[in-house]
Design a protein around this motif. Sequence first.
Motif, PDB file in Angstrom:
ATOM      1  N   ALA A  33      -1.678 -31.993  97.194  1.00  0.00           N
ATOM      2  CA  ALA A  33      -1.228 -32.753  96.019  1.00  0.00           C
ATOM      3  C   ALA A  33      -2.288 -33.712  95.498  1.00  0.00           C
ATOM      4  CB  ALA A  33       0.071 -33.503  96.307  1.00  0.00           C
ATOM      5  N   ALA A  34      -3.535 -33.512  95.911  1.00  0.00           N
ATOM      6  CA  ALA A  34      -4.609 -34.384  95.426  1.00  0.00           C
ATOM      7  C   ALA A  34      -5.055 -34.000  94.022  1.00  0.00           C
ATOM      8  CB  ALA A  34      -5.797 -34.320  96.385  1.00  0.00           C
TER       9      ALA A  34
ATOM     10  N   ALA B 169      -4.073 -33.495  90.568  1.00  0.00           N
ATOM     11  CA  ALA B 169      -2.915 -33.895  89.778  1.00  0.00           C
ATOM     12  C   ALA B 169      -2.570 -32.866  88.709  1.00  0.00           C
ATOM     13  CB  ALA B 169      -3.178 -35.247  89.129  1.00  0.00           C
ATOM     14  N   ASP B 170      -1.302 -32.621  88.540  1.00  0.00           N
ATOM     15  CA  ASP B 170      -0.752 -31.862  87.409  1.00  0.00           C
ATOM     16  C   ASP B 170      -1.160 -30.392  87.359  1.00  0.00           C
ATOM     17  OD1 ASP B 170       0.487 -34.200  86.519  1.00  0.00           O
ATOM     18  OD2 ASP B 170      -1.316 -34.821  85.445  1.00  0.00           O
TER      19      ASP B 170
END
Length: 299
Positions: free
Chosen positions: A165-166, A168-169
């Motif tokens: 999850a490092a 982003a988006d």
Amino acid sequence: RGEFLVGTLDTFLIWRWTGGRHYLTDVSMAARTLLMDIKQQQWSPVLCDIFKISLNILPVITPSSALNIPLKNGLTLQANLADQSAALLASVGENREVALVNLGTGGFVIRYLADNNQATHGYLRTLVYQDRAREVHLAIEGTLNSIAVALAPYPVADCSVEELAAVADIFCLAEPSGIGAPYFRKDLGLQFSASVAHLSQREIACLLLEAVIFRVVRIVEDFHRDAAVERVYLSGGLSELKCLQQGIALCLASDNPACDVFRLQQKDASLQGAAMLAAGMKQAQPQAALQIRVTGGNR
């Protein structure tokens, strides 16, 4: 015209081992051909017509155990079943509170059905085996297609759970041959929600691992809503990846804190399961398994 017989691998072996006296397959192997009605445990005329297969070339379907078939070498064949079914039998027995997650070339998440009429909500209803009393044992199964192919080019073994999850988006779908059960979308394969041209190979690897983790966790959570899942066992070559172990354990703990995650240590599970069925054993012995302890924090 009676010139050909067409069967599965076990059909060929048993034909050879019995000198052509027995032409058969068991329900678990027949169920994997897309030609059998798993409710009736017989070849389906409708499915055979769709695939243009003549019923008269197909082998006889038998239960998976108590076969008592004499072989040319003096041995007697007592059990016959598919490798995935045998591995499930060896790993969790008939325990309906356990889900098995096998992460290999593809992936599957499977648990026994509480009863044969239980709704599956779009997941696969899998015929595991039929015992000597002719009772059919069914499971519910979610699938991940070709995940090893998606992960192979990237340094997934170097990734840690803290790195997830490092990016982003950006998220991805990590099933190159299409999204498996319960979605059944062959038009969706290996895709990213945005360009990854600016990302390193390691960052892309993390995105792919996230995709596998979330698919596995979603399936287990769906199973848990119908009947409690108290333990999850990980198996298969990809289950050795620490990042996958930790990610699955973290996500499951957030939704179901009472659910423990383990990695099975046993070897030759399919052989063990077949031997258990041949011996009339229904319950797996306690398996060597390491509990996955969450060592890093990542929300």
